[in-house]
Write a protein that holds these residues in place. Structure first.
Motif, PDB file in Angstrom:
ATOM      1  N   GLU A  90      44.334 -76.576 -16.227  1.00  0.00           N
ATOM      2  CA  GLU A  90      44.560 -75.604 -15.154  1.00  0.00           C
ATOM      3  C   GLU A  90      43.744 -74.331 -15.377  1.00  0.00           C
ATOM      4  O   GLU A  90      43.203 -73.755 -14.435  1.00  0.00           O
ATOM      5  N   GLU A  91      43.654 -73.877 -16.650  1.00  0.00           N
ATOM      6  CA  GLU A  91      42.850 -72.694 -16.950  1.00  0.00           C
ATOM      7  C   GLU A  91      41.382 -72.952 -16.622  1.00  0.00           C
ATOM      8  O   GLU A  91      40.708 -72.102 -16.033  1.00  0.00           O
ATOM      9  N   GLU A  92      40.880 -74.128 -17.003  1.00  0.00           N
ATOM     10  CA  GLU A  92      39.490 -74.465 -16.700  1.00  0.00           C
ATOM     11  C   GLU A  92      39.260 -74.520 -15.190  1.00  0.00           C
ATOM     12  O   GLU A  92      38.253 -74.015 -14.683  1.00  0.00           O
ATOM     13  N   ARG A  93      40.183 -75.129 -14.491  1.00  0.00           N
ATOM     14  CA  ARG A  93      40.062 -75.223 -13.036  1.00  0.00           C
ATOM     15  C   ARG A  93      40.047 -73.837 -12.397  1.00  0.00           C
ATOM     16  O   ARG A  93      39.249 -73.551 -11.502  1.00  0.00           O
ATOM     17  N   TYR A  94      40.910 -72.958 -12.896  1.00  0.00           N
ATOM     18  CA  TYR A  94      40.965 -71.601 -12.359  1.00  0.00           C
ATOM     19  C   TYR A  94      39.644 -70.875 -12.605  1.00  0.00           C
ATOM     20  O   TYR A  94      39.120 -70.201 -11.712  1.00  0.00           O
ATOM     21  N   GLY A  95      39.096 -71.030 -13.829  1.00  0.00           N
ATOM     22  CA  GLY A  95      37.828 -70.379 -14.140  1.00  0.00           C
ATOM     23  C   GLY A  95      36.692 -70.881 -13.255  1.00  0.00           C
ATOM     24  O   GLY A  95      35.892 -70.098 -12.724  1.00  0.00           O
ATOM     25  N   ILE A  96      36.632 -72.184 -13.085  1.00  0.00           N
ATOM     26  CA  ILE A  96      35.576 -72.762 -12.251  1.00  0.00           C
ATOM     27  C   ILE A  96      35.748 -72.338 -10.803  1.00  0.00           C
ATOM     28  O   ILE A  96      34.777 -72.001 -10.116  1.00  0.00           O
ATOM     29  N   GLU A  97      36.982 -72.314 -10.338  1.00  0.00           N
ATOM     30  CA  GLU A  97      37.241 -71.907  -8.959  1.00  0.00           C
ATOM     31  C   GLU A  97      36.860 -70.446  -8.736  1.00  0.00           C
ATOM     32  O   GLU A  97      36.285 -70.089  -7.706  1.00  0.00           O
ATOM     33  N   PHE A  98      37.120 -69.598  -9.732  1.00  0.00           N
ATOM     34  CA  PHE A  98      36.769 -68.186  -9.634  1.00  0.00           C
ATOM     35  C   PHE A  98      35.251 -68.014  -9.553  1.00  0.00           C
ATOM     36  O   PHE A  98      34.731 -67.275  -8.714  1.00  0.00           O
ATOM     37  N   LYS A  99      34.531 -68.734 -10.429  1.00  0.00           N
ATOM     38  CA  LYS A  99      33.067 -68.655 -10.402  1.00  0.00           C
ATOM     39  C   LYS A  99      32.519 -69.166  -9.073  1.00  0.00           C
ATOM     40  O   LYS A  99      31.580 -68.596  -8.508  1.00  0.00           O
ATOM     41  N   LEU A 100      33.093 -70.235  -8.571  1.00  0.00           N
ATOM     42  CA  LEU A 100      32.661 -70.799  -7.293  1.00  0.00           C
ATOM     43  C   LEU A 100      32.843 -69.795  -6.167  1.00  0.00           C
ATOM     44  O   LEU A 100      31.958 -69.610  -5.322  1.00  0.00           O
ATOM     45  N   ASN A 101      33.981 -69.115  -6.148  1.00  0.00           N
ATOM     46  CA  ASN A 101      34.232 -68.112  -5.105  1.00  0.00           C
ATOM     47  C   ASN A 101      33.232 -66.965  -5.196  1.00  0.00           C
ATOM     48  O   ASN A 101      32.769 -66.449  -4.175  1.00  0.00           O
ATOM     49  N   LEU A 102      32.887 -66.554  -6.449  1.00  0.00           N
ATOM     50  CA  LEU A 102      31.893 -65.498  -6.609  1.00  0.00           C
ATOM     51  C   LEU A 102      30.546 -65.927  -6.031  1.00  0.00           C
ATOM     52  O   LEU A 102      29.895 -65.171  -5.294  1.00  0.00           O
ATOM     53  N   VAL A 103      30.135 -67.131  -6.351  1.00  0.00           N
ATOM     54  CA  VAL A 103      28.840 -67.623  -5.870  1.00  0.00           C
ATOM     55  C   VAL A 103      28.853 -67.756  -4.346  1.00  0.00           C
ATOM     56  O   VAL A 103      27.888 -67.366  -3.674  1.00  0.00           O
ATOM     57  N   LEU A 104      29.948 -68.272  -3.792  1.00  0.00           N
ATOM     58  CA  LEU A 104      30.029 -68.423  -2.338  1.00  0.00           C
ATOM     59  C   LEU A 104      29.998 -67.062  -1.640  1.00  0.00           C
ATOM     60  O   LEU A 104      29.361 -66.907  -0.590  1.00  0.00           O
ATOM     61  N   ASN A 105      30.674 -66.071  -2.221  1.00  0.00           N
ATOM     62  CA  ASN A 105      30.636 -64.721  -1.642  1.00  0.00           C
ATOM     63  C   ASN A 105      29.225 -64.149  -1.692  1.00  0.00           C
ATOM     64  O   ASN A 105      28.772 -63.502  -0.743  1.00  0.00           O
ATOM     65  N   GLU A 106      28.537 -64.375  -2.807  1.00  0.00           N
ATOM     66  CA  GLU A 106      27.170 -63.867  -2.943  1.00  0.00           C
ATOM     67  C   GLU A 106      26.250 -64.531  -1.913  1.00  0.00           C
ATOM     68  O   GLU A 106      25.425 -63.865  -1.279  1.00  0.00           O
ATOM     69  N   VAL A 107      26.412 -65.825  -1.738  1.00  0.00           N
ATOM     70  CA  VAL A 107      25.592 -66.545  -0.756  1.00  0.00           C
ATOM     71  C   VAL A 107      25.862 -66.021   0.651  1.00  0.00           C
ATOM     72  O   VAL A 107      24.934 -65.790   1.434  1.00  0.00           O
TER      73      VAL A 107
END
Length: 174
Positions: free
Chosen positions: A73-90
């Motif tokens: 769950e911690e790994e999933r949360y970290g990956i999801e957070f990074k994904l949201n950052l990248v999507l916001n930047e895009v």
């Protein structure tokens, strides 16, 4: 019409109450029958669980599984957070691109005839000293006119030309 008897409001109310009581009793009976059928079906299809482990071993296994779940769950949360950052930047970059396109209107380009010298002057400014007149840089070749060519051009009478050719034919025959 005089024979018809109407029910009084009180009588109607008591009859409705009795009908509702009977209906609720029937629904409760159906529900208990369904519960019994469900339990019977589950008992037939899913027998009781017999585990070869003791209670302590099962608790240890559950704790290990919970720890692994927490890590994933911690790994999933970290990956999801990074994904949201990248999507916001895009999305921000896409918005900037749209803004930039809106600010600058592209002018319609007109076809301009320009010589090579004028183009170099426009690009290099007044420092331009190279002359791009290619025709002036070509060598001039003087054409020498051969006598035979001159004679061919100055053909006056076609009969003379035929006689000359007949003489040549005689030379080849001999």
């Amino acid at each position: 019409m005089a024979c018809e008897k109407r029910l009084s409001a009180r009588r109607k109310h008591t009859l409705k109450g009795c009908m509702l009581l009977v209906a609720t009793n029937m629904l409760e009976a159906e529900a208990t029958v369904k519960v019994g059928e469900r339990e019977k079906f589950l008992a037939d299809k899913c027998p009781a669980l017999d585990l070869p482990y003791t209670k302590d071993e099962l608790e240890d296994l559950c704790q290990k599984l919970h720890e692994q779940i927490d890590i994933s769950e911690e790994e999933r949360y970290g990956i999801e957070f990074k994904l949201n950052l990248v999507l916001n930047e895009v999305s921000d970059l896409n918005i900037k691109i749209v803004d930039m396109r809106g600010k600058f209107k592209r002018p319609r380009l007109k076809k301009v005839r320009m010589s090579a010298d004028a183009m170099l002057k426009a690009l290099l400014g007044s420092k331009h000293t190279v002359n791009m007149d290619l025709r002036a840089n070509l060598k001039q070749v003087k054409k020498e006119v051969k006598e035979e060519d001159k004679q061919l051009r100055d053909v006056g009478d076609w009969r003379k030309n035929i006689e000359d050719k007949s003489d040549r034919k005689k030379m080849f025959d001999s």
